[in-house]
Structure formats: structure tokens, C-alpha cells
Design an enzyme around this catalytic site. Structure first.
Site, PDB file in Angstrom:
ATOM      1  N   HIS A   5      -1.899  12.481 -11.106  1.00 30.73           N
ATOM      2  CA  HIS A   5      -2.782  13.185 -10.173  1.00 30.73           C
ATOM      3  C   HIS A   5      -2.332  12.800  -8.764  1.00 30.73           C
ATOM      4  CE1 HIS A   5      -6.730  14.769  -8.686  1.00 30.73           C
ATOM      5  NE2 HIS A   5      -6.343  14.020  -7.671  1.00 30.73           N
ATOM      6  N   LYS A  13     -20.324  17.255  -1.659  1.00 25.58           N
ATOM      7  CA  LYS A  13     -19.744  18.489  -2.196  1.00 25.58           C
ATOM      8  C   LYS A  13     -20.682  19.003  -3.277  1.00 25.58           C
ATOM      9  CE  LYS A  13     -14.948  17.087  -1.640  1.00 25.58           C
ATOM     10  NZ  LYS A  13     -13.830  16.482  -2.343  1.00 25.58           N
ATOM     11  N   HIS A  16     -10.047   8.473 -11.060  1.00 21.32           N
ATOM     12  CA  HIS A  16      -9.566   9.846 -11.308  1.00 21.32           C
ATOM     13  C   HIS A  16      -9.694  10.240 -12.786  1.00 21.32           C
ATOM     14  CE1 HIS A  16      -6.585   9.888  -7.636  1.00 21.32           C
ATOM     15  NE2 HIS A  16      -7.771  10.388  -7.302  1.00 21.32           N
ATOM     16  N   GLY A  60      -5.582  10.727  -2.754  1.00 17.70           N
ATOM     17  CA  GLY A  60      -5.412   9.564  -3.635  1.00 17.70           C
ATOM     18  C   GLY A  60      -4.460   9.959  -4.751  1.00 17.70           C
ATOM     19  N   ASN A  87     -21.301  15.863  -5.653  1.00 16.41           N
ATOM     20  CA  ASN A  87     -20.365  14.760  -5.454  1.00 16.41           C
ATOM     21  C   ASN A  87     -20.687  14.177  -4.072  1.00 16.41           C
ATOM     22  OD1 ASN A  87     -18.200  13.099  -4.972  1.00 16.41           O
ATOM     23  ND2 ASN A  87     -16.633  14.627  -5.495  1.00 16.41           N
ATOM     24  N   GLY A 130      -3.037  13.693  -5.062  1.00 20.18           N
ATOM     25  CA  GLY A 130      -3.801  14.354  -3.999  1.00 20.18           C
ATOM     26  C   GLY A 130      -3.712  13.471  -2.781  1.00 20.18           C
ATOM     27  N   GLU A 166       0.266  19.999  -7.891  1.00 18.32           N
ATOM     28  CA  GLU A 166       0.198  21.418  -8.254  1.00 18.32           C
ATOM     29  C   GLU A 166       1.027  22.307  -7.335  1.00 18.32           C
ATOM     30  OE1 GLU A 166      -3.978  22.524  -8.380  1.00 18.32           O
ATOM     31  OE2 GLU A 166      -4.420  20.647  -9.423  1.00 18.32           O
ATOM     32  N   ASN A 167       1.223  21.841  -6.072  1.00 20.96           N
ATOM     33  CA  ASN A 167       1.801  22.748  -5.065  1.00 20.96           C
ATOM     34  C   ASN A 167       3.141  22.343  -4.473  1.00 20.96           C
ATOM     35  OD1 ASN A 167      -0.550  24.576  -4.876  1.00 20.96           O
ATOM     36  ND2 ASN A 167      -1.571  22.715  -4.171  1.00 20.96           N
ATOM     37  N   ILE A 183      -0.841  17.836  -4.309  1.00 21.80           N
ATOM     38  CA  ILE A 183       0.616  17.687  -4.237  1.00 21.80           C
ATOM     39  C   ILE A 183       1.246  18.050  -5.581  1.00 21.80           C
ATOM     40  CG2 ILE A 183       2.508  16.038  -3.903  1.00 21.80           C
ATOM     41  CD1 ILE A 183       0.598  14.436  -2.045  1.00 21.80           C
TER      42      ILE A 183
HETATM   43  P1  ADP Z   1      -7.960  15.307  -2.442  1.00 24.34           P
HETATM   44  O1  ADP Z   1      -7.420  14.103  -3.140  1.00 24.34           O
HETATM   45  O2  ADP Z   1      -8.589  14.971  -1.111  1.00 24.34           O
HETATM   46  O3  ADP Z   1      -8.797  16.216  -3.320  1.00 24.34           O
HETATM   47  P2  ADP Z   1      -5.916  17.336  -2.692  1.00 24.34           P
HETATM   48  O4  ADP Z   1      -5.851  17.226  -4.180  1.00 24.34           O
HETATM   49  O5  ADP Z   1      -6.429  18.598  -2.101  1.00 24.34           O
HETATM   50  O6  ADP Z   1      -6.671  16.128  -2.017  1.00 24.34           O
HETATM   51  O7  ADP Z   1      -4.425  17.081  -2.143  1.00 24.34           O
HETATM   52  C1  ADP Z   1      -4.145  17.017  -0.783  1.00 24.34           C
HETATM   53  C2  ADP Z   1      -2.647  16.863  -0.632  1.00 24.34           C
HETATM   54  O8  ADP Z   1      -1.993  17.983  -1.232  1.00 24.34           O
HETATM   55  C3  ADP Z   1      -2.192  16.832   0.826  1.00 24.34           C
HETATM   56  O9  ADP Z   1      -1.192  15.826   1.000  1.00 24.34           O
HETATM   57  C4  ADP Z   1      -1.585  18.219   1.009  1.00 24.34           C
HETATM   58  O10 ADP Z   1      -0.584  18.219   1.989  1.00 24.34           O
HETATM   59  C5  ADP Z   1      -0.989  18.436  -0.349  1.00 24.34           C
HETATM   60  N1  ADP Z   1      -0.674  19.866  -0.551  1.00 24.34           N
HETATM   61  C6  ADP Z   1      -1.530  20.884  -0.707  1.00 24.34           C
HETATM   62  N2  ADP Z   1      -0.834  22.054  -0.786  1.00 24.34           N
HETATM   63  C7  ADP Z   1       0.479  21.740  -0.661  1.00 24.34           C
HETATM   64  C8  ADP Z   1       1.708  22.492  -0.648  1.00 24.34           C
HETATM   65  N3  ADP Z   1       1.707  23.806  -0.784  1.00 24.34           N
HETATM   66  N4  ADP Z   1       2.863  21.800  -0.518  1.00 24.34           N
HETATM   67  C9  ADP Z   1       2.862  20.465  -0.368  1.00 24.34           C
HETATM   68  N5  ADP Z   1       1.759  19.710  -0.376  1.00 24.34           N
HETATM   69  C10 ADP Z   1       0.590  20.334  -0.516  1.00 24.34           C
END
Ligand code: ADP
Length: 393
Positions: free
Chosen positions: A200, A10, A172, A204, A3, A202, A326-327, A324
Site C-alpha cells: 500500500h 471523512k 493499513h 503512508g 473516519n 499512499g 495504483e497510479n 502511488i
Molecule cells: P493517503 O495515504 O493520504 O490516502 P493516497 O493513497 O491518496 O494518500 O496517495 C497519495 C500519493 O499518491 C501522493 O504521493 C500522490 O502524489 C500519489 N499519486 C496520486 N496520483 C498519482 C499519479 N498519477 N502519479 C504518481 N503519483 C500519484
């Protein structure tokens, strides 16, 4: 899997039959004096190596050298799958790379001048060094080529579409396709019979309406700026605002681009961070603008989901994914609180655990199904690569 971004690359070695990649890594700050290279082999520690002033081709050399030291050579690979950002209307599916496909990716570069040319750097570097290695391009846009014309056409003079391809494409795609497939498996239903809204979230963020297993609407447009509020991108705006900024406040195109892409979204409103973890922490401490940024993010997300409900009902599930999605349990809870009129009732305990292992469900039994499904774009790229190479043999 490769990527290639403008200053990063990556990479991963993936066996699509196995959950964990054999190798995963990233080279960052390419072209600068402090470029470096990090990688982790399965069951080993992180390794970091400086590679000052390295470009994409040199990183690929370094990667193959490191692989060789681990007993993996180009001849051991089935192929290389590349993430390519823009496939325009040319690519409805992933494609095996040859001279013609490279030329078409170059043509699509007029729609993504910052992305397609750098994606091609990785493809061309591999083609030069390992001409016998099969390569496959997997496009961010291709999953959305099933959008109906009323969803992808902007209400602008039609000539802009006819002559210049100005329309909504969406991005995406690999992530939305991956989680839709996984959710269908979890529900025990063929994907072609499933209706989903996948979000999705993240750095983005995008939402996609999936009807009968295919994308029928998506929130990103000609570029990834449209739609939801993102880490530092604004999402939907009044287009008149752009005129106002240029005509009244004398913004130049470069200043506008920087502001809308890098200084807006969560970062712009909060004035402190584009990182949702940080904003959640600050809002807990009573930081007003962090709380406001989160509120806007969740409200806009809920409005998008409610709009896509019209395009997808009867709905099998709303799927949350990305860092975001997922977490961040509080973000899912806040967005879903707006969705009560659609029959959404969260199971707070399941939400806190980010979904049950087997069903990934975070809503109550009598609710519209809300799921958390971790995305895996690298695995999807590896699967597509393998499938296309097998088909050719
Ligand atoms: P990318 O789009 O660069 O791949 P990611 O999918 O890793 O990014 O998402 C990054 C976002 O996810 C950030 O805003 C980060 O703060 C958020 N994030 C990751 N883990 C958590 C968590 N445990 N709680 C809240 N937000 C989270």
C-alpha cells in the site's frame, strides 16, 4: 462510514452492494476558524460549506442535517462503521460497539494516543445523538493479529512486551485485507489458498506478507513509522541514530517526533515535496534530490518485497495499491526492475495502463504475477459493518 482524525472527519454513505458511494465527503481544519466541510452526492457537484470552529460533534450534526435535506435520516441507515487505528492485541476482528468495546478502545489508546481518542469522538457523538443506531469499529491493526511471534516480537528485553505491549502491530490492515480479497476473486481462488505480498503506497506506505489468506508479516510496527520510506515519514532507521540525535545534537522528543514523521521520507531527501507526482515531474527535469528520493523509495520497497518473498512463496501475486501503487507506473517499474532475480518481468504496456480491467495484471505471462488492485477501505468498513449487524439480528 466515519473516519475521525485529529482535525478532520471523512464520511461516506455506502451500500456495500453498489460500487459508488451515495455520499462522500470530508471536514477539514476542525477546531480552527477556517474549518470547512466538503461533500458530494452521487451524480451531483461538489458542495463546500464553511463551519468555523466546528468540532467533530458539530460536523456530525451538520452531516445529518445535510442528509435529512436529501431525504436520508438516521433511521434509513443500517449502521455506522468507524475506522479505529489501534486495536492492540484485544481486537482480532471488527467489533460491534458497546460500552465494553469503547472501554477497550480507550485502553488501546496508550498505544495510539494521537489516534484512538479522536476515533472515539465520532463514536461517542453518534452514540449520544442516535443511541439506537448500531455502530461497528474496524481496526487498522486487526488484520495483522495473525502475525507469528517471531515476526512481531522486537529483539528488546521481553519485559517491554509483557508489561507494556511493545511489539509490532502493523497498520493499513483494511487496505491489505481488501486488496487481498479482491485479488483472490480476480484469480478465481479462495483467499485461504492465496499467498500475496501487498504494498500500500499512499502518503503512508506499508507492505504485508499474506500466506494462506492471512497476514504473516507487515512492515509497520508499534507505530506507523517503521518500514518503507513514506511521504514524510522515515521508515526503517538505525535505532542508534535516535540516540545520536538526542545525545549529540540535543533533539527533544517533540523535535524528533516532528522530524521523523513530518520532515523525513520523500520530503526530507528531496527537500521539495512529499508528493510523488511532483517528484516524478522534477526528476524528469533533472532534479537530483527528487531523483534520489525516488530511487531510495523504490530500492527499499524492492528489498521489503524480496524479504517477504521468503515468507510467502510460492506466491500468487505481488499487489500494488494506494495513490502511488495504483497510479505511478514509473515507480512500479523501478521497484520491479530490482525484482528480476525473483522472476519478475514487467509488461510495460499493461503497466502504463495500470493493469488490465479483468485481471489487473501488469507482468508478462512467464513472470511472477504483479497486479494493480485499487483499494477501497470505506467499502471494506461498510461490508464489515453490515456483516456484524446482520449476525447480531
Ligand atoms: P493517503 O495515504 O493520504 O490516502 P493516497 O493513497 O491518496 O494518500 O496517495 C497519495 C500519493 O499518491 C501522493 O504521493 C500522490 O502524489 C500519489 N499519486 C496520486 N496520483 C498519482 C499519479 N498519477 N502519479 C504518481 N503519483 C500519484
Amino acid at each position: 462510514m466515519l473516519n475521525s482524525g485529529s482535525s478532520s472527519l471523512k464520511f461516506a454513505i455506502i451500500d456495500p452492494e453498489q460500487d459508488a458511494p451515495l455520499l462522500i465527503g470530508i471536514a477539514e481544519r476542525l477546531g480552527s476558524a477556517n474549518a470547512d466541510f466538503r461533500m458530494r452526492w452521487r451524480n451531483e457537484e461538489d458542495k463546500r460549506q464553511p463551519c468555523p470552529d466546528a468540532d467533530h460533534a458539530r460536523v456530525i450534526d451538520q452531516l445529518f442535517q445535510a442528509m435529512h435535506e436529501h431525504g436520508v435520516d438516521a433511521t434509513d441507515l443500517t449502521g455506522v462503521g468507524h475506522r479505529v487505528v489501534h486495536g492492540g492485541e484485544t481486537f482480532r476482528d471488527s467489533a460491534t460497539i458497546d460500552e465494553q468495546v469503547i472501554a477497550k478502545i480507550e485502553q488501546c489508546a496508550k498505544l495510539a494516543p494521537l489516534h484512538n481518542p479522536v476515533n472515539l469522538l465520532g463514536i461517542k457523538a453518534i452514540a449520544r445523538k442516535y443511541p439506537d443506531l448500531s455502530q461497528v469499529a474496524v481496526f487498522d491493526t486487526s488484520f495483522h493479529q495473525t502475525l507469528p511471534d517471531y515476526a512481531y516480537t522486537y529483539a528488546l528485553p521481553y519485559e517491554l512486551y509483557r508489561a507494556h505491549g511493545v511489539r509490532r502491530y502493523g497498520f493499513h490492515g483494511s487496505s491489505h485485507r481488501f486488496v487481498a480479497g479482491r485479488a483472490a476473486d480476480l484469480l478465481g481462488k479462495p483467499l485461504k489458498d492465496c499467498n500475496f505480498i501487498s504494498v500500500h503506497l499512499g502518503n503512508g506506505c506499508s507492505a504485508t506478507a499474506i500466506k494462506g489468506g492471512v497476514s504473516v508479516d507487515t512492515s509497520m510496527g508499534l507505530t506507523p513509522l517503521e518500514g518503507l520510506v513514506m511521504g514524510s515519514r522515515c521508515g526503517d532507521l538505525d535505532p542508534g541514530l535516535i540516540l545520536h540525535l538526542t545525545q549529540t545534537l540535543n533533539y527533544t522528543p517533540d523535535q524528533l517526533s516532528h522530524m521523523l514523521n513530518k520532515e523525513s521520507g520523500l520530503l526530507g531527501v528531496s527537500e521539495v515535496s512529499n508528493d510523488m507526482r511532483e517528484l516524478l515531474r522534477l526528476s524528469e527535469e533533472g532534479h537530483h534530490q527528487a531523483a534520489l528520493a525516488i530511487e531510495i523509495f523504490c530500492y527499499r520497497l524492492a528489498k521489503m518485497i524480496a524479504g517477504y518473498y521468503l515468507a510467502t512463496a510460492p506466491l500468487d501475486a505481488v499487489i500494488f495499491t494506494g495513490g502511488i501503487g495504483e497510479n505511478a507506473a514509473p515507480i512500479r517499474a523501478r521497484a520491479c526492475a530490482w525484482l528480476k532475480p525473483l522472476g519478475v518481468y514487467m509488461d510495460e504496456e499493461a503497466n502504463r495502463r495500470h493493469g488490465e480491467e479483468n485481471q489487473r495484471r501488469i507482468s508478462k505471462d512467464d513472470s511472477l504475477n504483479i497486479m494493480v488492485v485499487p483499494t477501497n477501505e470505506e467499502l471494506l468498513i461498510a461490508r464489515d459493518t453490515l456483516a456484524l449487524i446482520r449476525r447480531r439480528k
